[in-house]
Design a protein around this motif. Structure first.
Motif, mmCIF file in Angstrom:
data_model
loop_
_atom_site.group_PDB
_atom_site.id
_atom_site.type_symbol
_atom_site.label_atom_id
_atom_site.label_comp_id
_atom_site.label_asym_id
_atom_site.label_seq_id
_atom_site.Cartn_x
_atom_site.Cartn_y
_atom_site.Cartn_z
ATOM 1 N N VAL A 231 -13.685 -1.469 4.760
ATOM 2 C CA VAL A 231 -14.310 -2.213 3.662
ATOM 3 C C VAL A 231 -15.352 -1.354 2.954
ATOM 4 C CG1 VAL A 231 -15.764 -4.197 3.097
ATOM 5 C CG2 VAL A 231 -13.859 -4.468 4.683
ATOM 6 N N PHE A 232 -16.119 -0.594 3.717
ATOM 7 C CA PHE A 232 -17.134 0.269 3.109
ATOM 8 C C PHE A 232 -16.490 1.290 2.171
ATOM 9 C CE2 PHE A 232 -19.892 4.058 3.172
ATOM 10 C CZ PHE A 232 -21.047 3.507 2.656
ATOM 11 N N ASN A 233 -15.363 1.889 2.616
ATOM 12 C CA ASN A 233 -14.659 2.833 1.748
ATOM 13 C C ASN A 233 -14.136 2.133 0.496
ATOM 14 O OD1 ASN A 233 -15.072 5.099 3.249
ATOM 15 N ND2 ASN A 233 -13.053 5.148 4.185
ATOM 16 N N ALA A 234 -13.606 0.914 0.687
ATOM 17 C CA ALA A 234 -13.078 0.174 -0.459
ATOM 18 C C ALA A 234 -14.171 -0.100 -1.480
ATOM 19 C CB ALA A 234 -12.458 -1.137 0.021
ATOM 20 N N VAL A 235 -15.347 -0.491 -0.993
ATOM 21 C CA VAL A 235 -16.469 -0.767 -1.900
ATOM 22 C C VAL A 235 -16.937 0.515 -2.573
ATOM 23 C CG1 VAL A 235 -18.865 -1.525 -1.993
ATOM 24 C CG2 VAL A 235 -17.214 -2.811 -0.639
ATOM 25 N N LYS A 236 -17.031 1.580 -1.794
ATOM 26 C CA LYS A 236 -17.567 2.839 -2.312
ATOM 27 C C LYS A 236 -16.705 3.410 -3.440
ATOM 28 C CE LYS A 236 -17.584 6.206 0.624
ATOM 29 N NZ LYS A 236 -17.992 7.086 1.750
ATOM 30 N N TYR A 237 -15.372 3.305 -3.294
ATOM 31 C CA TYR A 237 -14.485 3.924 -4.277
ATOM 32 C C TYR A 237 -13.856 2.905 -5.228
ATOM 33 C CZ TYR A 237 -14.937 7.912 -1.161
ATOM 34 O OH TYR A 237 -15.440 8.937 -0.402
ATOM 35 N N ALA A 238 -14.344 1.665 -5.203
ATOM 36 C CA ALA A 238 -13.795 0.639 -6.096
ATOM 37 C C ALA A 238 -14.306 0.841 -7.520
ATOM 38 C CB ALA A 238 -14.178 -0.748 -5.592
ATOM 39 N N ASN A 239 -13.480 0.457 -8.469
ATOM 40 C CA ASN A 239 -13.917 0.461 -9.860
ATOM 41 C C ASN A 239 -14.751 -0.783 -10.129
ATOM 42 O OD1 ASN A 239 -12.569 2.872 -10.648
ATOM 43 N ND2 ASN A 239 -10.632 1.749 -10.763
ATOM 44 N N PRO A 240 -15.826 -0.673 -10.888
ATOM 45 C CA PRO A 240 -16.665 -1.840 -11.186
ATOM 46 C C PRO A 240 -15.845 -2.976 -11.805
ATOM 47 C CG PRO A 240 -17.761 0.183 -11.878
ATOM 48 C CD PRO A 240 -16.368 0.574 -11.490
ATOM 49 N N GLY A 241 -16.162 -4.191 -11.353
ATOM 50 C CA GLY A 241 -15.494 -5.361 -11.901
ATOM 51 C C GLY A 241 -14.172 -5.697 -11.248
ATOM 52 N N GLY A 242 -13.763 -4.945 -10.235
ATOM 53 C CA GLY A 242 -12.485 -5.187 -9.583
ATOM 54 C C GLY A 242 -12.609 -6.177 -8.434
ATOM 55 N N THR A 243 -11.559 -6.271 -7.653
ATOM 56 C CA THR A 243 -11.541 -7.175 -6.496
ATOM 57 C C THR A 243 -11.207 -6.382 -5.236
ATOM 58 O OG1 THR A 243 -9.190 -7.704 -6.778
ATOM 59 C CG2 THR A 243 -10.790 -9.126 -7.898
ATOM 60 N N ILE A 244 -11.709 -6.891 -4.124
ATOM 61 C CA ILE A 244 -11.348 -6.361 -2.808
ATOM 62 C C ILE A 244 -10.792 -7.533 -2.013
ATOM 63 C CG2 ILE A 244 -12.206 -5.369 -0.659
ATOM 64 C CD1 ILE A 244 -14.209 -3.795 -2.292
ATOM 65 N N THR A 245 -9.526 -7.411 -1.641
ATOM 66 C CA THR A 245 -8.809 -8.516 -1.025
ATOM 67 C C THR A 245 -8.551 -8.238 0.457
ATOM 68 O OG1 THR A 245 -7.689 -8.979 -3.126
ATOM 69 C CG2 THR A 245 -6.727 -9.936 -1.133
ATOM 70 N N LEU A 246 -8.846 -9.235 1.275
ATOM 71 C CA LEU A 246 -8.494 -9.192 2.692
ATOM 72 C C LEU A 246 -7.540 -10.341 2.954
ATOM 73 C CD1 LEU A 246 -11.681 -8.180 2.452
ATOM 74 C CD2 LEU A 246 -11.428 -8.008 4.930
ATOM 75 N N LYS A 247 -6.310 -10.012 3.325
ATOM 76 C CA LYS A 247 -5.316 -11.053 3.532
ATOM 77 C C LYS A 247 -4.480 -10.744 4.760
ATOM 78 C CE LYS A 247 -1.738 -9.107 0.479
ATOM 79 N NZ LYS A 247 -0.894 -9.362 -0.718
ATOM 80 N N TRP A 248 -3.759 -11.784 5.220
ATOM 81 C CA TRP A 248 -2.929 -11.667 6.411
ATOM 82 C C TRP A 248 -1.468 -11.734 6.011
ATOM 83 C CZ3 TRP A 248 -3.957 -10.355 11.292
ATOM 84 C CH2 TRP A 248 -2.972 -10.579 12.263
ATOM 85 N N GLN A 249 -0.691 -10.781 6.551
ATOM 86 C CA GLN A 249 0.732 -10.756 6.217
ATOM 87 C C GLN A 249 1.508 -10.064 7.332
ATOM 88 O OE1 GLN A 249 1.909 -9.567 2.128
ATOM 89 N NE2 GLN A 249 3.325 -8.134 3.105
ATOM 90 N N ALA A 250 2.428 -10.795 7.941
ATOM 91 C CA ALA A 250 3.334 -10.230 8.955
ATOM 92 C C ALA A 250 2.584 -9.493 10.052
ATOM 93 C CB ALA A 250 4.363 -9.306 8.293
ATOM 94 N N ASP A 251 1.652 -10.197 10.704
ATOM 95 C CA ASP A 251 0.862 -9.637 11.811
ATOM 96 C C ASP A 251 0.004 -8.449 11.379
ATOM 97 O OD1 ASP A 251 1.923 -11.500 13.615
ATOM 98 O OD2 ASP A 251 3.625 -10.206 14.069
ATOM 99 N N GLN A 252 -0.346 -8.430 10.108
ATOM 100 C CA GLN A 252 -1.183 -7.347 9.601
ATOM 101 C C GLN A 252 -2.363 -7.902 8.824
ATOM 102 O OE1 GLN A 252 1.597 -5.036 7.199
ATOM 103 N NE2 GLN A 252 1.675 -3.436 8.784
ATOM 104 N N LEU A 253 -3.528 -7.276 9.033
ATOM 105 C CA LEU A 253 -4.682 -7.526 8.178
ATOM 106 C C LEU A 253 -4.656 -6.471 7.088
ATOM 107 C CD1 LEU A 253 -7.380 -8.859 7.425
ATOM 108 C CD2 LEU A 253 -8.493 -7.273 9.028
ATOM 109 N N LEU A 254 -4.455 -6.900 5.858
ATOM 110 C CA LEU A 254 -4.377 -5.983 4.723
ATOM 111 C C LEU A 254 -5.688 -5.999 3.952
ATOM 112 C CD1 LEU A 254 -0.803 -6.855 3.395
ATOM 113 C CD2 LEU A 254 -1.455 -5.110 5.071
ATOM 114 N N ILE A 255 -6.223 -4.827 3.704
ATOM 115 C CA ILE A 255 -7.462 -4.686 2.931
ATOM 116 C C ILE A 255 -7.117 -3.872 1.691
ATOM 117 C CG2 ILE A 255 -9.854 -3.867 2.960
ATOM 118 C CD1 ILE A 255 -9.756 -4.095 6.019
ATOM 119 N N GLN A 256 -7.172 -4.528 0.526
ATOM 120 C CA GLN A 256 -6.715 -3.919 -0.716
ATOM 121 C C GLN A 256 -7.880 -3.802 -1.703
ATOM 122 O OE1 GLN A 256 -3.837 -6.904 -1.743
ATOM 123 N NE2 GLN A 256 -2.165 -5.910 -0.609
ATOM 124 N N ASP A 257 -7.894 -2.685 -2.420
ATOM 125 C CA ASP A 257 -8.893 -2.524 -3.480
ATOM 126 C C ASP A 257 -8.205 -2.059 -4.757
ATOM 127 O OD1 ASP A 257 -9.012 0.482 -3.877
ATOM 128 O OD2 ASP A 257 -9.536 0.417 -1.756
#
Length: 330
Positions: A231-257
């Motif tokens: 999450v820290f990496n996602a925040v650090k390299y995210a573009n301003p105004g974007g979203t950071i999504t944490l979701k569950w899919q097929a036994d996986q925790l997905l962290i998307q930026d």
């Protein structure tokens, strides 16, 4: 004192030759008596052979002394022993010694490399910790009314680097620091988002949690550490105004930026220790240890950790659990 004791031990070590000589004389004496031969033959044999025995013992003593000396030098300098002995058994011992010596030297080199790497990482972290401290000093010097958000960001950066350093030290005794139990994933993730809230606000990022009601069987502290780094990496390299999504899919925790993404040439190396890639060099705020440590932890927890990314479109990190580690609807 040690040399004198060794010399004395070497002399005592010659007893087989003395015993063998004595047995040979005893056998000779027995034969002379059996065949009623003159006993002068016995005394002549003793008179003409004891000097040869003394020379043989002295020579054997000197050879063994030189062999021990070469062994001492080999142990101190890391050299191997020449396999030039006339004795087959001694040659075999020498070969085994040389094999063990090579393994020992390899282990020493690896251990020294680990020590050097450890020192380099500690120095790197100390530098990274000094950076936000310097920023805080500049804020205090240039403005009597310091922006609380700016201060909070620098404090979080310091805390993140300290956590990395402390957990890096704990990795050496990782197995002694595990406590597996069922934990609610949402309850674990939510405090992490709150911890980095100041960065979300500063960059106008929107956190999106799309997690069902579920529990995972793992160590809460170390899973939290893994998610923190991602999450820290996602925040650090995210573009301003974007979203950071944490979701569950097929036994996986997905962290998307929706950040700057990772170059294709850098992607295979993101889990290497100390590798920062082009993103780290551009932002000048990376030790390259967060993802490396996260992957080390994932192995110990029996989890998968993979990254997919495209430059300019963002990054997705997947933490994969086995079916035995997931309990839905709990």
């Amino acid at each position: 004192m040690a040399n004198k004791q060794r010399t004395w031990s070497l002399w005592l070590n010659q007893w087989p030759m003395v015993v063998g000589y004595g047995l040979a004389l005893a056998l000779l004496g027995g034969l002379l008596k059996l065949y009623a031969l003159p006993t002068v033959l016995f005394w002549d044999s003793l008179r003409y052979t004891w000097l040869l025995l003394g020379l043989a013992i002295f020579g054997r003593h000197q050879v063994q002394k030189q062999q021990l000396k070469r062994l001492d030098i080999a142990l101190k300098t890391g050299q191997v022993l020449p396999e030039d002995s006339l004795e087959l058994v001694l040659r075999q011992y020498t070969q085994v010694f040389n094999q063990l010596q090579a393994k020992r030297l390899t282990y020493q080199r690896q251990a020294q490399q680990q020590v050097n790497a450890h020192q380099d990482y500690v120095m790197l972290w100390s530098h990274e910790i000094k950076t936000p401290l310097t920023a805080l000093n500049l804020l205090a010097e240039n403005d009597p009314t310091i922006d609380s958000s700016a201060v909070q960001q620098q404090v979080v950066l310091i805390q993140n680097q300290l956590d990395l350093l402390l957990n890096y030290e704990r990795l050496a005794n990782f197995n002694h620091d595990l406590a597996f139990k069922w934990i609610d994933l949402t309850n674990l993730v939510t405090p992490i988002i709150q911890e980095y809230a100041v960065f979300f606000v500063d960059k106008r990022l929107k956190p999106v949690l799309a997690l069902p009601k579920l529990q995972v069987l793992t160590d809460a502290k170390w899973l939290r550490f893994m998610i923190q780094q991602v999450v820290f990496n996602a925040v650090k390299y995210a573009n301003p105004g974007g979203t950071i999504t944490l979701k569950w899919q097929a036994d996986q925790l997905l962290i998307q930026d929706q950040g700057i993404g990772i170059a294709a040439s850098d992607l295979p190396r993101v889990f290497e220790p100390g590798f920062t890639g082009s993103n780290g060099r551009q932002h000048q705020a990376a030790t390259g240890m967060g993802l490396y440590m996260a992957q080390q932890v994932s192995h110990q927890l029996g989890l998968g950790l993979t990254i997919t990314s495209q430059v300019g479109q963002g990054t997705q990190v997947a933490i994969t659990f086995t079916k035995d580690q997931v309990r839905l609807g709990s």
